[in-house]
Design an enzyme around this catalytic site. Structure first.
Site, PDB file in Angstrom:
ATOM      1  N   HIS A   1       0.804  -1.231   0.000  1.00  0.00           N
ATOM      2  CA  HIS A   1       0.000   0.000   0.000  1.00  0.00           C
ATOM      3  C   HIS A   1       0.829   1.271   0.000  1.00  0.00           C
ATOM      4  O   HIS A   1       0.397   2.303  -0.509  1.00  0.00           O
ATOM      5  CB  HIS A   1      -0.966   0.006   1.192  1.00  0.00           C
ATOM      6  CG  HIS A   1      -0.310   0.293   2.511  1.00  0.00           C
ATOM      7  ND1 HIS A   1       0.548  -0.598   3.137  1.00  0.00           N
ATOM      8  CD2 HIS A   1      -0.375   1.383   3.327  1.00  0.00           C
ATOM      9  CE1 HIS A   1       0.963  -0.067   4.267  1.00  0.00           C
ATOM     10  NE2 HIS A   1       0.428   1.128   4.406  1.00  0.00           N
ATOM     11  N   ASP A   2       2.026   1.229   0.567  1.00  0.00           N
ATOM     12  CA  ASP A   2       2.852   2.434   0.691  1.00  0.00           C
ATOM     13  C   ASP A   2       4.076   2.434  -0.212  1.00  0.00           C
ATOM     14  O   ASP A   2       4.994   3.238  -0.008  1.00  0.00           O
ATOM     15  CB  ASP A   2       3.318   2.593   2.153  1.00  0.00           C
ATOM     16  CG  ASP A   2       2.362   3.425   2.994  1.00  0.00           C
ATOM     17  OD1 ASP A   2       1.438   4.029   2.426  1.00  0.00           O
ATOM     18  OD2 ASP A   2       2.540   3.463   4.223  1.00  0.00           O
TER      19      ASP A   2
ATOM     20  N   LYS B   1       5.772   5.582  -1.498  1.00  0.00           N
ATOM     21  CA  LYS B   1       6.596   6.461  -0.657  1.00  0.00           C
ATOM     22  C   LYS B   1       8.068   6.412  -1.053  1.00  0.00           C
ATOM     23  O   LYS B   1       8.838   7.304  -0.679  1.00  0.00           O
ATOM     24  CB  LYS B   1       6.434   6.085   0.821  1.00  0.00           C
ATOM     25  CG  LYS B   1       5.112   6.557   1.409  1.00  0.00           C
ATOM     26  CD  LYS B   1       5.024   6.311   2.902  1.00  0.00           C
ATOM     27  CE  LYS B   1       3.736   6.890   3.478  1.00  0.00           C
ATOM     28  NZ  LYS B   1       3.608   6.625   4.920  1.00  0.00           N
TER      29      LYS B   1
ATOM     30  N   HIS C   1       1.418   9.908  -2.244  1.00  0.00           N
ATOM     31  CA  HIS C   1       2.035   8.570  -2.199  1.00  0.00           C
ATOM     32  C   HIS C   1       1.056   7.454  -2.546  1.00  0.00           C
ATOM     33  O   HIS C   1       1.463   6.438  -3.119  1.00  0.00           O
ATOM     34  CB  HIS C   1       2.673   8.301  -0.828  1.00  0.00           C
ATOM     35  CG  HIS C   1       1.692   7.920   0.239  1.00  0.00           C
ATOM     36  ND1 HIS C   1       1.057   8.844   1.028  1.00  0.00           N
ATOM     37  CD2 HIS C   1       1.244   6.710   0.659  1.00  0.00           C
ATOM     38  CE1 HIS C   1       0.264   8.235   1.874  1.00  0.00           C
ATOM     39  NE2 HIS C   1       0.349   6.928   1.675  1.00  0.00           N
TER      40      HIS C   1
ATOM     41  N   HIS D   1      -6.510   3.975   0.395  1.00  0.00           N
ATOM     42  CA  HIS D   1      -6.348   3.661   1.820  1.00  0.00           C
ATOM     43  C   HIS D   1      -6.255   4.897   2.726  1.00  0.00           C
ATOM     44  O   HIS D   1      -6.126   4.756   3.942  1.00  0.00           O
ATOM     45  CB  HIS D   1      -5.147   2.726   2.048  1.00  0.00           C
ATOM     46  CG  HIS D   1      -3.796   3.381   1.923  1.00  0.00           C
ATOM     47  ND1 HIS D   1      -3.137   3.511   0.721  1.00  0.00           N
ATOM     48  CD2 HIS D   1      -2.974   3.910   2.861  1.00  0.00           C
ATOM     49  CE1 HIS D   1      -1.969   4.097   0.916  1.00  0.00           C
ATOM     50  NE2 HIS D   1      -1.848   4.359   2.216  1.00  0.00           N
ATOM     51  N   HIS D   2      -6.348   6.086   2.143  1.00  0.00           N
ATOM     52  CA  HIS D   2      -6.437   7.300   2.962  1.00  0.00           C
ATOM     53  C   HIS D   2      -7.775   8.015   2.768  1.00  0.00           C
ATOM     54  O   HIS D   2      -7.920   9.176   3.172  1.00  0.00           O
ATOM     55  CB  HIS D   2      -5.287   8.255   2.660  1.00  0.00           C
ATOM     56  CG  HIS D   2      -4.006   7.874   3.352  1.00  0.00           C
ATOM     57  ND1 HIS D   2      -3.817   8.019   4.709  1.00  0.00           N
ATOM     58  CD2 HIS D   2      -2.870   7.319   2.862  1.00  0.00           C
ATOM     59  CE1 HIS D   2      -2.602   7.592   5.027  1.00  0.00           C
ATOM     60  NE2 HIS D   2      -2.017   7.164   3.926  1.00  0.00           N
TER      61      HIS D   2
ATOM     62  N   ASP E   1      -3.143   0.365   8.964  1.00  0.00           N
ATOM     63  CA  ASP E   1      -2.127   1.395   8.718  1.00  0.00           C
ATOM     64  C   ASP E   1      -2.016   2.334   9.912  1.00  0.00           C
ATOM     65  O   ASP E   1      -0.919   2.604  10.423  1.00  0.00           O
ATOM     66  CB  ASP E   1      -2.517   2.158   7.455  1.00  0.00           C
ATOM     67  CG  ASP E   1      -1.505   3.214   7.057  1.00  0.00           C
ATOM     68  OD1 ASP E   1      -0.306   3.022   7.303  1.00  0.00           O
ATOM     69  OD2 ASP E   1      -1.909   4.240   6.479  1.00  0.00           O
TER      70      ASP E   1
END
Length: 246
Positions: free
Chosen positions: A63-64, A67, A92, A117-118, A146
């Site tokens: 998911h990240d 970044k 990101h 996811h944010h 998260d």
């Protein structure tokens, strides 16, 4: 992690990019693995079939990954981000989506989870400002995992929080920002893991967690080393400052 390795099917390109995270940023790698593991727990608790669990875990692991494309001075800044820096940081999730598309990952459930996811239930998340039912289930799960892992980990700009303090924070966020059903399930199941855990109090004494207060998870019932039972939601002068991991 062993269960994940045993069950999940990943192509070699995805594994190589997960290794790339490990080589570039140790915290980001540990966070990615932890989110995959926690998401796996939640997926099991809501009885997702194995094929869906595999996709959920993969979305959590990656998911990240975007970044890695965020400038280091922003990603590792030891103080609060400026508005401009936060705008950069918010890219990101989109960068993660584009990166996974570029390496050939085509599963839309995974991709939508990664880019979403944010997002928040009230529509105040990013990048699209999705609301409630517009947010994919996988994304709602990964959001909880998260936040929990990030808040219970030491970062360059702040110290970690006690896990049950974070559980209480998640509970409070379930009224508007996070999916209430998933959060309540997560808080109940995860707090159960800490029953019987030894803790250090602010008076340097040790105690054992006996039971959690449903509405104030950060203030459990404890038993001190001399056998006294204390409800910290009532006796608020007593504070837990650390867990004792054995």
């Amino acid at each position: 992690v062993k269960t994940i390795k045993k069950n999940i099917k990943m192509n070699i390109d995805v594994l190589n990019h997960l290794t790339e995270i490990n080589e570039v940023d140790d915290y980001l790698y540990r966070h990615s693995v932890n989110v995959g593991v926690i998401a796996h727990f939640i997926g099991q608790w809501i009885k997702l079939p194995q094929e869906q669990l595999d996709k959920l875990i993969l979305a959590g692991l990656l998911h990240d990954i975007g970044k890695l494309k965020i400038p280091e001075e922003v990603l590792h800044k030891p103080s609060k981000l400026t508005e401009e820096e936060f705008t950069i940081m918010k890219t990101h999730s989109t960068l993660s989506y584009l990166h996974l598309k570029n390496i050939g990952l085509e599963d839309e459930e995974i991709l939508r989870a990664v880019i979403s996811h944010h997002e928040k239930e009230d529509g105040k998340g990013y990048p699209y400002g999705l609301k409630a039912e517009e947010i994919p289930l996988f994304a709602k799960i990964i959001t909880i995992a998260d936040i929990f892992d990030a808040m219970t980990s030491n970062r360059v700009y702040r110290a970690k929080e006690l896990p049950f303090k974070v559980l209480e924070m998640l509970y409070n966020q379930s009224f508007g920002e996070l999916n209430s059903h998933l959060v309540l399930l997560f808080v109940k199941k995860f707090s159960d893991y800490y029953i019987g855990t030894k803790v250090i109090l602010d008076n340097n004494k040790t105690a054992t967690i006996i039971k959690f207060n449903e509405y104030e998870v950060a203030k459990p019932l404890i038993r001190t080393e001399d056998g006294e039972f204390i409800d910290t939601s009532i006796n608020r002068d007593i504070k837990i400052v650390e867990l004792i991991y054995i």
